[in-house]
Design a protein around this motif. Sequence first.
Motif, mmCIF file in Angstrom:
data_model
loop_
_atom_site.group_PDB
_atom_site.id
_atom_site.type_symbol
_atom_site.label_atom_id
_atom_site.label_comp_id
_atom_site.label_asym_id
_atom_site.label_seq_id
_atom_site.Cartn_x
_atom_site.Cartn_y
_atom_site.Cartn_z
ATOM 1 N N ILE A 110 0.834 -1.202 0.000
ATOM 2 C CA ILE A 110 0.000 0.000 0.000
ATOM 3 C C ILE A 110 0.871 1.255 0.000
ATOM 4 O O ILE A 110 0.605 2.208 -0.724
ATOM 5 C CB ILE A 110 -0.952 -0.003 1.217
ATOM 6 C CG1 ILE A 110 -1.998 -1.104 1.051
ATOM 7 C CG2 ILE A 110 -1.629 1.346 1.379
ATOM 8 C CD1 ILE A 110 -2.861 -1.322 2.263
ATOM 9 N N LYS A 111 1.931 1.243 0.808
ATOM 10 C CA LYS A 111 2.779 2.432 0.935
ATOM 11 C C LYS A 111 3.611 2.709 -0.304
ATOM 12 O O LYS A 111 3.845 3.862 -0.650
ATOM 13 C CB LYS A 111 3.714 2.289 2.144
ATOM 14 C CG LYS A 111 3.013 2.424 3.466
ATOM 15 C CD LYS A 111 4.010 2.314 4.597
ATOM 16 C CE LYS A 111 3.340 2.448 5.941
ATOM 17 N NZ LYS A 111 4.298 2.285 7.037
ATOM 18 N N SER A 112 4.108 1.680 -0.949
ATOM 19 C CA SER A 112 4.967 1.900 -2.122
ATOM 20 C C SER A 112 4.418 1.125 -3.316
ATOM 21 O O SER A 112 4.581 -0.083 -3.400
ATOM 22 C CB SER A 112 6.391 1.457 -1.816
ATOM 23 O OG SER A 112 6.422 0.086 -1.503
ATOM 24 N N PRO A 113 3.743 1.818 -4.233
ATOM 25 C CA PRO A 113 3.218 1.137 -5.411
ATOM 26 C C PRO A 113 4.355 0.607 -6.279
ATOM 27 O O PRO A 113 5.490 1.085 -6.210
ATOM 28 C CB PRO A 113 2.427 2.229 -6.122
ATOM 29 C CG PRO A 113 2.950 3.511 -5.605
ATOM 30 C CD PRO A 113 3.479 3.235 -4.227
ATOM 31 N N ALA A 114 4.041 -0.380 -7.116
ATOM 32 C CA ALA A 114 5.048 -1.002 -7.973
ATOM 33 C C ALA A 114 5.643 -0.008 -8.958
ATOM 34 O O ALA A 114 6.814 -0.078 -9.285
ATOM 35 C CB ALA A 114 4.433 -2.177 -8.717
ATOM 36 N N VAL A 115 4.825 0.903 -9.437
ATOM 37 C CA VAL A 115 5.283 1.929 -10.377
ATOM 38 C C VAL A 115 5.142 3.274 -9.674
ATOM 39 O O VAL A 115 4.068 3.617 -9.195
ATOM 40 C CB VAL A 115 4.437 1.907 -11.667
ATOM 41 C CG1 VAL A 115 4.886 2.982 -12.624
ATOM 42 C CG2 VAL A 115 4.505 0.539 -12.323
ATOM 43 N N PRO A 116 6.215 4.062 -9.602
ATOM 44 C CA PRO A 116 6.123 5.349 -8.902
ATOM 45 C C PRO A 116 5.156 6.308 -9.596
ATOM 46 O O PRO A 116 5.104 6.369 -10.822
ATOM 47 C CB PRO A 116 7.552 5.887 -8.928
ATOM 48 C CG PRO A 116 8.275 5.079 -9.932
ATOM 49 C CD PRO A 116 7.537 3.798 -10.122
ATOM 50 N N VAL A 117 4.411 7.026 -8.793
ATOM 51 C CA VAL A 117 3.449 8.002 -9.316
ATOM 52 C C VAL A 117 4.196 9.272 -9.684
ATOM 53 O O VAL A 117 4.838 9.892 -8.842
ATOM 54 C CB VAL A 117 2.373 8.307 -8.256
ATOM 55 C CG1 VAL A 117 1.437 9.398 -8.743
ATOM 56 C CG2 VAL A 117 1.594 7.049 -7.917
ATOM 57 N N ALA A 118 4.124 9.634 -10.964
ATOM 58 C CA ALA A 118 4.767 10.847 -11.453
ATOM 59 C C ALA A 118 4.198 11.182 -12.819
ATOM 60 O O ALA A 118 3.755 10.299 -13.549
ATOM 61 C CB ALA A 118 6.277 10.662 -11.556
ATOM 62 N N ALA A 119 4.202 12.450 -13.139
ATOM 63 C CA ALA A 119 3.685 12.888 -14.435
ATOM 64 C C ALA A 119 4.716 12.601 -15.525
ATOM 65 O O ALA A 119 5.888 12.932 -15.365
ATOM 66 C CB ALA A 119 3.362 14.367 -14.401
ATOM 67 N N PRO A 120 4.286 11.989 -16.634
ATOM 68 C CA PRO A 120 5.225 11.770 -17.734
ATOM 69 C C PRO A 120 5.507 13.079 -18.462
ATOM 70 O O PRO A 120 4.710 14.019 -18.385
ATOM 71 C CB PRO A 120 4.484 10.784 -18.638
ATOM 72 C CG PRO A 120 3.052 11.002 -18.350
ATOM 73 C CD PRO A 120 2.971 11.437 -16.911
ATOM 74 N N PRO A 121 6.610 13.157 -19.183
ATOM 75 C CA PRO A 121 6.868 14.372 -19.957
ATOM 76 C C PRO A 121 5.863 14.486 -21.103
ATOM 77 O O PRO A 121 5.507 13.491 -21.725
ATOM 78 C CB PRO A 121 8.298 14.172 -20.484
ATOM 79 C CG PRO A 121 8.538 12.701 -20.395
ATOM 80 C CD PRO A 121 7.691 12.180 -19.288
ATOM 81 N N MET A 122 5.395 15.704 -21.346
ATOM 82 C CA MET A 122 4.395 15.916 -22.386
ATOM 83 C C MET A 122 5.078 15.902 -23.758
ATOM 84 O O MET A 122 6.063 16.607 -23.961
ATOM 85 C CB MET A 122 3.670 17.251 -22.183
ATOM 86 C CG MET A 122 2.598 17.500 -23.207
ATOM 87 S SD MET A 122 1.572 18.940 -22.873
ATOM 88 C CE MET A 122 2.751 20.186 -22.468
ATOM 89 N N PRO A 123 4.564 15.127 -24.709
ATOM 90 C CA PRO A 123 5.146 15.129 -26.057
ATOM 91 C C PRO A 123 4.957 16.493 -26.723
ATOM 92 O O PRO A 123 3.955 17.165 -26.505
ATOM 93 C CB PRO A 123 4.355 14.056 -26.808
ATOM 94 C CG PRO A 123 3.597 13.301 -25.781
ATOM 95 C CD PRO A 123 3.470 14.175 -24.584
ATOM 96 N N ASP A 124 5.915 16.885 -27.542
ATOM 97 C CA ASP A 124 5.832 18.200 -28.186
ATOM 98 C C ASP A 124 4.983 18.187 -29.453
ATOM 99 O O ASP A 124 4.828 19.216 -30.095
ATOM 100 C CB ASP A 124 7.233 18.733 -28.486
ATOM 101 C CG ASP A 124 8.032 17.790 -29.371
ATOM 102 O OD1 ASP A 124 7.547 16.676 -29.651
ATOM 103 O OD2 ASP A 124 9.144 18.170 -29.779
ATOM 104 N N VAL A 125 4.422 17.055 -29.821
ATOM 105 C CA VAL A 125 3.625 16.961 -31.048
ATOM 106 C C VAL A 125 2.128 17.152 -30.803
ATOM 107 O O VAL A 125 1.345 17.124 -31.748
ATOM 108 C CB VAL A 125 3.856 15.600 -31.756
ATOM 109 C CG1 VAL A 125 5.294 15.484 -32.194
ATOM 110 C CG2 VAL A 125 3.472 14.447 -30.845
ATOM 111 N N LEU A 126 1.722 17.354 -29.568
ATOM 112 C CA LEU A 126 0.298 17.514 -29.260
ATOM 113 C C LEU A 126 -0.228 18.853 -29.767
ATOM 114 O O LEU A 126 0.473 19.862 -29.729
ATOM 115 C CB LEU A 126 0.062 17.409 -27.755
ATOM 116 C CG LEU A 126 0.370 16.063 -27.103
ATOM 117 C CD1 LEU A 126 0.117 16.141 -25.611
ATOM 118 C CD2 LEU A 126 -0.426 14.945 -27.727
#
Length: 177
Positions: free
Chosen positions: A35-51
């Motif tokens: 519960i305390k440490s998820p398998a994948v860390p929570v963080a925002a991915p970098p936004m692609p510049d093609v959007l």
Amino acid sequence: MAGNGNSGRPAKPASLHILQGNRSKKNFDELIEEIKSPAVPVAAPPMPDVLSDDAVAEWERLIPDLTALGLISTLDQMALATYCQAYADWLRYQRLIAQRNAQSTDDLGGDIQTFKTGAQQMHVLRQLANDAEKRANAAGAQFGFSPMARRNLKTAPAPQGELFPNEQRDAATRYFS
């Protein structure tokens, strides 16, 4: 043959094991650690510049909420970019359809395209908007953007807070301490 990793019932989240009394007798310390440490860390991915501009606005609208809910990691760049661009495409086609409908004089509102031969079909803008909607719904389901998709998500439990609000807690303290 015994099956593969997709066979059988999906694993129950650690928070449910604890809340339901841990009938399977799993190690309590391991459940708490999960519960305390998820398998994948929570963080925002970098936004692609093609959007596109609308996709960038949707990305920036979603990132704070997805991060707060623990539903996003740096690994999710492609899935989130796919959703945001599909949403932006859908918006663009809907605007074009509204513009076409405002200029249309027939009862069908410009959603039906009539050819010189008299044959009719759904207008290409409506087809493109429907396709963008399907892409957005499929990609958005991965993040729980519909009630049915949210039902299947494994999220970290929200902090429970106080058992009693302020005045009830004070009354409970006076009578039960």
